[in-house]
Scaffold this motif. Structure first.
Motif, short mmCIF file in Angstrom:
data_model
loop_
_atom_site.label_atom_id
_atom_site.label_comp_id
_atom_site.label_asym_id
_atom_site.label_seq_id
_atom_site.Cartn_x
_atom_site.Cartn_y
_atom_site.Cartn_z
N ASP A 201 32.06 46.56 79.22
CA ASP A 201 33.42 46.32 79.73
C ASP A 201 34.52 46.58 78.53
O ASP A 201 34.72 45.66 77.65
CB ASP A 201 33.72 45.09 80.57
CG ASP A 201 35.11 44.86 80.87
OD1 ASP A 201 36.01 45.85 80.49
OD2 ASP A 201 35.22 44.41 82.00
N SER A 202 35.03 47.84 78.44
CA SER A 202 35.79 48.20 77.08
C SER A 202 37.14 47.22 77.03
O SER A 202 37.90 46.87 76.08
CB SER A 202 36.18 49.62 77.05
OG SER A 202 36.97 49.81 78.31
N GLU A 203 37.54 46.57 78.28
CA GLU A 203 39.02 45.79 78.45
C GLU A 203 38.41 44.45 77.55
O GLU A 203 39.16 44.14 76.89
CB GLU A 203 39.18 45.71 79.75
CG GLU A 203 40.04 46.69 80.31
CD GLU A 203 41.54 47.12 79.39
OE1 GLU A 203 41.99 46.18 79.09
OE2 GLU A 203 41.42 48.28 79.29
N THR A 204 37.31 43.96 78.12
CA THR A 204 37.05 42.56 77.53
C THR A 204 36.08 42.80 76.12
O THR A 204 35.95 41.78 75.47
CB THR A 204 36.36 41.57 78.59
OG1 THR A 204 35.20 42.50 78.64
CG2 THR A 204 37.08 41.60 79.91
N GLY A 205 35.70 43.86 76.01
CA GLY A 205 34.71 43.95 74.74
C GLY A 205 33.30 43.21 75.10
O GLY A 205 32.59 43.01 74.18
N SER A 206 32.96 42.95 76.49
CA SER A 206 31.84 42.36 76.64
C SER A 206 30.72 42.95 77.30
O SER A 206 31.07 43.97 77.82
CB SER A 206 32.27 41.13 77.66
OG SER A 206 33.18 40.03 77.08
N ARG A 208 28.27 44.14 80.23
CA ARG A 208 28.61 44.12 81.71
C ARG A 208 27.44 43.26 82.48
O ARG A 208 27.81 42.65 83.35
CB ARG A 208 28.56 45.65 82.26
CG ARG A 208 29.87 46.34 81.93
CD ARG A 208 29.97 47.56 83.02
NE ARG A 208 31.14 48.47 82.66
CZ ARG A 208 32.39 47.88 83.30
NH1 ARG A 208 32.52 47.09 83.92
NH2 ARG A 208 33.27 48.87 82.92
#
Ligand SMILES: Cc1cc2nc3c(=O)[nH]c(=O)nc-3n(C[C@H](O)[C@H](O)[C@H](O)COP(=O)(O)O)c2cc1C
Length: 305
Positions: A201-206, A208
């Motif tokens: 997830d590029s928004e959270t950098g975590s 998936r």
């Protein structure tokens, strides 16, 4: 109208009324799909992989959709063999359809214990899951010819039940592993399990998936799985259950022409639980249109130069 034969024989003792198999891990323990799938109409079912002790599985999220597939990191969550035999298997045995029980162990001793327990059950066969990408210790077996040979050989000595081996696509040359399984006494090969994969997830950098890396299934893997079935068909004479991204009758036909004796549905069950019926009807129509009449004649019939 001439009768169409969809019946297939896998090895000496497993007879399927049609070549459509429900793959391991994709229809719960069967009862959850009571209103959606008529198990009596399916060729065979392979149960969720069962372990000696219950397993909680990996951290969520465990299922994530991709553009053309499904990432899963279930981590072999299951009730364990004791509860499975007591509460889950009796439901599946009510049907006229062969039940193949998939098992996995942490090391050969656990596999052997599971096999000894299952020897007492009236089941159609045992499938050795040696290829779960979510469990490192499990996948390493299917990635190594010697490990595969040793495990299959040890299990073969302990059971007279038909023995299936589920191969991994996460290898350089799947035919070497297929041949090891054949030499060690496997009766049937199932391929493929999921492809080791991940999402971010590029928004959270975590990641998936809770397990970071999981297994990719669905349409995205179909052409690669198909190529592997074709290769294994040429390399061994064992019956093959071919799977990987099959959603439609046309997908199933491609696998059969490549060399699969039966086809497995996994991710398709999530997308369209009626896919099995559509494929069975579609196969009949195709065979009639082509005046072939027996699905077995189509197996490995690819025209090659
Ligand atoms: C949610 C999920 C759970 C799965 N669980 C198992 C399992 O317990 N044992 C196993 O051998 N394969 C398991 N698989 C792999 C499938 O049986 C199948 O080999 C793979 O998904 C490729 O087929 P498909 O593209 O039709 O899904 C699982 C796949 C999914 C998507």
């Amino acid at each position: 109208m001439k009768k169409i034969n969809l019946k297939v024989k896998l090895g000496q003792r497993i007879i399927l009324k049609n070549p459509v198999v429900l793959e391991s891990g994709c229809f719960g323990y069967g009862e959850e799909y009571r209103d959606l799938i008529d198990i009596n109409r399916v060729g065979a079912i392979v149960t969720k992989t069962i372990t000696l002790k219950p397993r909680a599985g990996n951290l969520p999220p465990r299922l994530v959709e991709t553009a053309a597939g499904l990432l899963n990191s279930i981590g072999l969550a299951n009730v364990g063999i004791e509860l499975f035999l007591k509460e889950k298997l009796p439901y599946l045995k009510k049907f006229s359809t062969p039940v193949i029980v998939s098992i996995a162990g942490e090391g050969s001793e656990e596999y052997l214990k599971l096999v000894q327990i299952l020897n007492k059950e009236k089941i159609a066969g045992i499938e050795l899951n040696i290829s779960c990408p979510n469990i490192k210790k499990n996948l390493v077996i299917a990635q190594d010819e010697v490990e595969t040979f040793n495990l299959v050989k040890a299990v073969r000595k302990k059971t007279e039940l038909p023995l299936l081996v589920k191969l991994s696509p996460n290898v350089t040359d799947i035919t070497r592993i297929a041949k090891s399984a054949e030499k060690a006494g496997a009766d049937i090969l199932s391929l493929v399990n999921t492809f080791s994969a991940m999402g971010i997830d590029s928004e959270t950098g975590s990641p998936r998936l809770g397990g970071v890396v999981g297994g990719l299934s669905g349409p995205a893997i179909k052409p690669i799985a198909l190529r592997m079935v074709w290769q294994v068909r040429k390399a061994t004479s064992l019956p093959i259950i071919g799977a990987g991204g099959i959603l439609s009758c046309n997908d199933a036909l491609e696998f059969i022409i490549a060399g699969a004796n039966a086809v497995g549905l996994g991710t398709a069950i999530f997308v369209n639980p009626h896919a099995y019926q559509e494929i069975i009807t579609g196969l009949k129509k195709y065979l009639f249109r082509k005046a072939i009449y027996d699905v077995n004649e189509l197996v490995g019939s690819l025209h090659e130069n």
